[in-house]
Design a protein around this motif. Structure first.
Motif, mmCIF file in Angstrom:
data_model
loop_
_atom_site.group_PDB
_atom_site.id
_atom_site.type_symbol
_atom_site.label_atom_id
_atom_site.label_comp_id
_atom_site.label_asym_id
_atom_site.label_seq_id
_atom_site.Cartn_x
_atom_site.Cartn_y
_atom_site.Cartn_z
ATOM 1 N N ASP A 117 0.896 -1.309 -0.094
ATOM 2 C CA ASP A 117 -0.039 0.003 -0.016
ATOM 3 C C ASP A 117 0.918 1.268 0.110
ATOM 4 O OD1 ASP A 117 0.708 0.079 2.580
ATOM 5 O OD2 ASP A 117 -1.160 -0.559 3.527
ATOM 6 N N GLY A 147 2.141 2.081 -2.698
ATOM 7 C CA GLY A 147 1.560 2.429 -4.047
ATOM 8 C C GLY A 147 2.353 1.391 -5.172
ATOM 9 N N THR A 193 8.893 2.673 -4.975
ATOM 10 C CA THR A 193 7.777 1.673 -5.061
ATOM 11 C C THR A 193 7.792 1.157 -6.380
ATOM 12 O OG1 THR A 193 6.387 3.495 -5.932
ATOM 13 C CG2 THR A 193 6.149 2.767 -3.641
#
Ligand SMILES: [Zn+2]
Ligand SMILES: [Zn+2]
Ligand SMILES: [Zn+2]
Ligand SMILES: [Zn+2]
Lengths: 480, 480
Positions: B107, B109, B452
């Motif tokens: 989470d 991303g 990410t």
């Protein structure tokens, strides 16, 4: 007309009862900023309404609508308004106060439970959230009503009350109520009000009672500087790009000189220098450089001259740099080039400055300074919020009455002060009702409103109650 | 001596197996900065040791002591060292890599689970934490060992390995190990090492393989300015005191010009301007202004000239302002005068700058500028950490071998790059062993190490494996 002796004696002999009542009020954690405490704010409104009613005040709850807090739509706590006396031969005074408080938790650094009034007879101090801001002053009015009701004394003036439960959270809903109510003209709840008295600020020191006749305004800004699409590593990109922080810091450094002089052209336009008459007023105040330096906890006064210092914090504009959003703000050593940074600063305003005029000057100056930097970052200047300054006429009978009452109760001439901060409702009331507004504080400079270990001195509560009552008698006297 | 065809063919035909092995490695969340993942870092050390052993490498775990993390005393993950080959007629190459990774959560991303290698055959990219930093490169060496072991080919050089599990957390324990081990002289594990190869950085772009021969150093500072004993309300005190933020911003604005020029006197002493010969090197690099601007996501390059830009980020010193600790840094509009504020900034250093010398200049300059401000705030300049720059000799056979290998595998002349950031272990190894160190990256500029959706292109993994193997053959060739 000095207040009658039986009123003054009643206050002295009922001190313990008054303190117990303050304890009841403090025990209701009416924190307006906390959605979980909204019922307590409403409970406090009910408690206050009951108290007023038992002394013959006709009260009403005024619904103020809803707000969104922590993602939930909440009903605003009602304002409590009240009316006692309708004698056309008497003056009518409007009283304002607020029954909500700031948040507080014992582990913030309180020595005692914040929502249990701790009465320390040795030091003469009463500790608790709301003790001085603003439950103590509100209860001062209840004490006055209690005395008159119990003794069967007629009040020397007609009274109107507006007590709100959202002051610590921006007085949501109140401005609209006051303006729409005032607009009703002769049918307005405020029709016939001759003057206003607000007890929600503090003495300038710990020794001298004061009357407050001015508040500075405010204009709050952020300068947003952007560059890359995301934060960069300074090792990889430092030296090859225009960095937003460099741009922002360069601009922020051009707003105010280290000695506090504001560098924005035109910002002082129309702000008169104090004449000798005004300087004398500041010289007359019971205050010293060491009062300031002990209050702030550092030898950082920007002048050795008392009047200059006082005017610096009360009657001249100032500019403070508050911080930067978006940059590294933790401990340690992070090697980041922040992508977008927002520099926050605000000006405190005095007449004739207005947020509108100042915003034009601030924006034009910053854009000009930004252009000189020849950077490829982008700039946005944003006005976040603001409000005008307020200054009242101290020659008005309202102030004259408060002066006489102070001299009668404290045997001291009051300090006449302006405050550097804003109490926005003051301006709302003054502008809408068009009558003189007096700020008549109960507590001392070291009470610590909004801080841990907030307190009110017992003597300020008891003498303050006498002061509020005596003020009504002096108003009646002058009104003759 | 070009690498033998059967080695190169083996790499191509075993690509799926190599990718599966990378998947196994990525699936172990060996996050060195998270105490809760310490066992996974140790598991990764064990996994790596097993892999090396099966191809004939003699491995050892080197205990590195303990650390305090999140308030707990934790055993550091061991370093994994290894040795294969002891032929005095062959060169001995030391390989460094790290098997720990940065934290990652879906989470944050991520489009896919960070600890499940997601192989996208269409784009040719493999997504996962550690895919490029630094498990991919480590596994490149495993692939080379696998090929030689399976094919029964002798390695063209003797190899020594140092793999650590704390690189992403400051390489704790490794510096001490390397210096104490080196100090053993002829009894040292590193005795006889002729050169070093580290694969833990990235191409300058997404097209051109590169050899890296320099890293900037760093010197990180904070300027602490204090005034009042606690934060003040700007309404009450603004205009009467010297405000620490005003002082700090004034000083920070004097450190670096918007175009990046450092304003601290003497800071450029001894830093030579590039001669035409050096300028040509930067002109020769496959890079453009738009490579930079698309990488940073903004049109903020501080020059239109490619060589100037590259030198700005690689071979010249730079200064970045990172942020301020202690000031308001949230959203919204808080009217605070912060009591103590710490401005953070750092310089990237190049030879002959040293943190010691720069610290003297930085401190003297800031103290002088502070004195000019004539404020009553107090100032402290603190050096937080730093490290010297590193530059290697690209004429050394180690670089020559890498260049030939690159040309053989990629059919391209490599970019010769310096990096703006620091990889401190490089300097530790270079200083202690006193031999040439080569940085030979496997991944591309857009791999997103520490970000990410970190990825490694399949082609970089497979061709990179061939490159590492070919480099060993070219070393052997030159060594003759
Ligand atoms: Zn208040
Ligand atoms: Zn308050
Ligand atoms: Zn790495
Ligand atoms: Zn890394």
């Amino acid at each position: 007309m000095v207040a009658p002796k039986n009123f003054l004696d009643f206050v002295d002999s009922n001190a313990d009862k008054f303190i117990d009542r303050l304890g009841e009020a403090v025990a209701i954690p009416s924190i307006s900023g906390d959605a979980a405490r909204r019922e307590d704010v409403k409970k406090m409104a009910q408690w206050l309404s009951n108290q007023l009613s038992q002394y013959g005040v006709e009260t009403q709850f005024v619904p103020l609508g809803t707000q969104v807090l922590d993602g939930k739509t909440l009903e605003l706590p009602p304002a409590v308004i009240g009316k006692i006396g309708n004698d056309p031969s008497k003056k009518t005074i409007l009283i304002y106060g607020h029954f909500d408080v700031q948040p507080a938790q014992k582990d913030d650094g309180w020595n005692t439970e914040p929502f249990e009034l701790h009465v320390d007879k040795d030091s003469g101090k009463m500790f608790g959230r709301g003790s001085t801001d603003d439950k103590g002053p509100i209860l001062g009015w209840l004490n006055v009503l209690d005395a008159h009701h119990t003794l069967g004394l007629a009040l020397p003036v007609n009274l109107r009350f507006v007590f709100e439960g959202m002051e610590e959270s921006g007085s949501e809903g109140l401005d609209e109520y006051i303006s729409s109510e005032t607009a009703k003209g002769t049918g307005s709840y405020f029709h016939g009000v001759d003057a206003v008295c607000i007890s929600d600020n503090y003495w300038l020191n710990t020794r001298t009672p004061c009357l407050t006749y001015g508040l500075r305004g405010i204009a709050y800004y952020q300068i947003v500087v952007s560059g890359p699409g995301a934060d960069l590593h300074s090792g990889i990109y430092g030296g090859s790009v225009y960095e937003p922080m460099t741009t922002l810091i360069a601009i922020m450094s051009k707003l105010v000189a280290p000695n506090g002089r504001i560098l924005i052209p035109g910002v002082y336009d129309g702000v008169q220098a104090a004449d000798s008459n005004e300087l004398e007023k500041y010289d007359a105040l019971d205050y010293s450089v060491s009062d300031l330096e002990s209050a702030v906890g550092g030898r950082i006064a920007n002048s050795d001259d008392k009047a200059t210092l006082l005017m610096g914090k009360m009657r001249n504009p100032s500019l403070s740099l508050h911080g930067i959003e978006g940059a590294f703000s933790g401990t340690g050593a992070k090697t980041v080039i922040p992508a977008t940074v927002s520099g926050k600063f605000s000006l405190r305003l005095v007449p004739p400055q207005t947020p509108e005029d100042i915003t034009q000057k601030v924006t034009a100056y910053i854009e000009e300074e930004f252009a000189k930097l020849q950077t490829k970052n982008t700039l946005k200047v944003e006005y976040l919020h603001g409000g005008k300054a307020w200054v009242a006429d101290t020659n008005h009978w309202n102030f004259e009455a408060a002066r006489r009452a102070t001299e009668a109760v404290y045997l001291q001439t009051p300090n006449y002060t302006r405050e550097g901060g804003s109490i926005p409702v003051t301006l709302t009331i003054a502008d809408n009702l068009g009558v003189n507004v007096l700020l008549l504080p109960m507590g001392r400079a070291d009470d610590g409103a909004h801080s841990t270990n907030e307190k009110l001195d017992i003597s300020n509560f008891i003498q303050g109650t006498k002061l509020l009552g005596s003020y009504l008698y002096e108003v009646a006297e002058i009104a003759k």
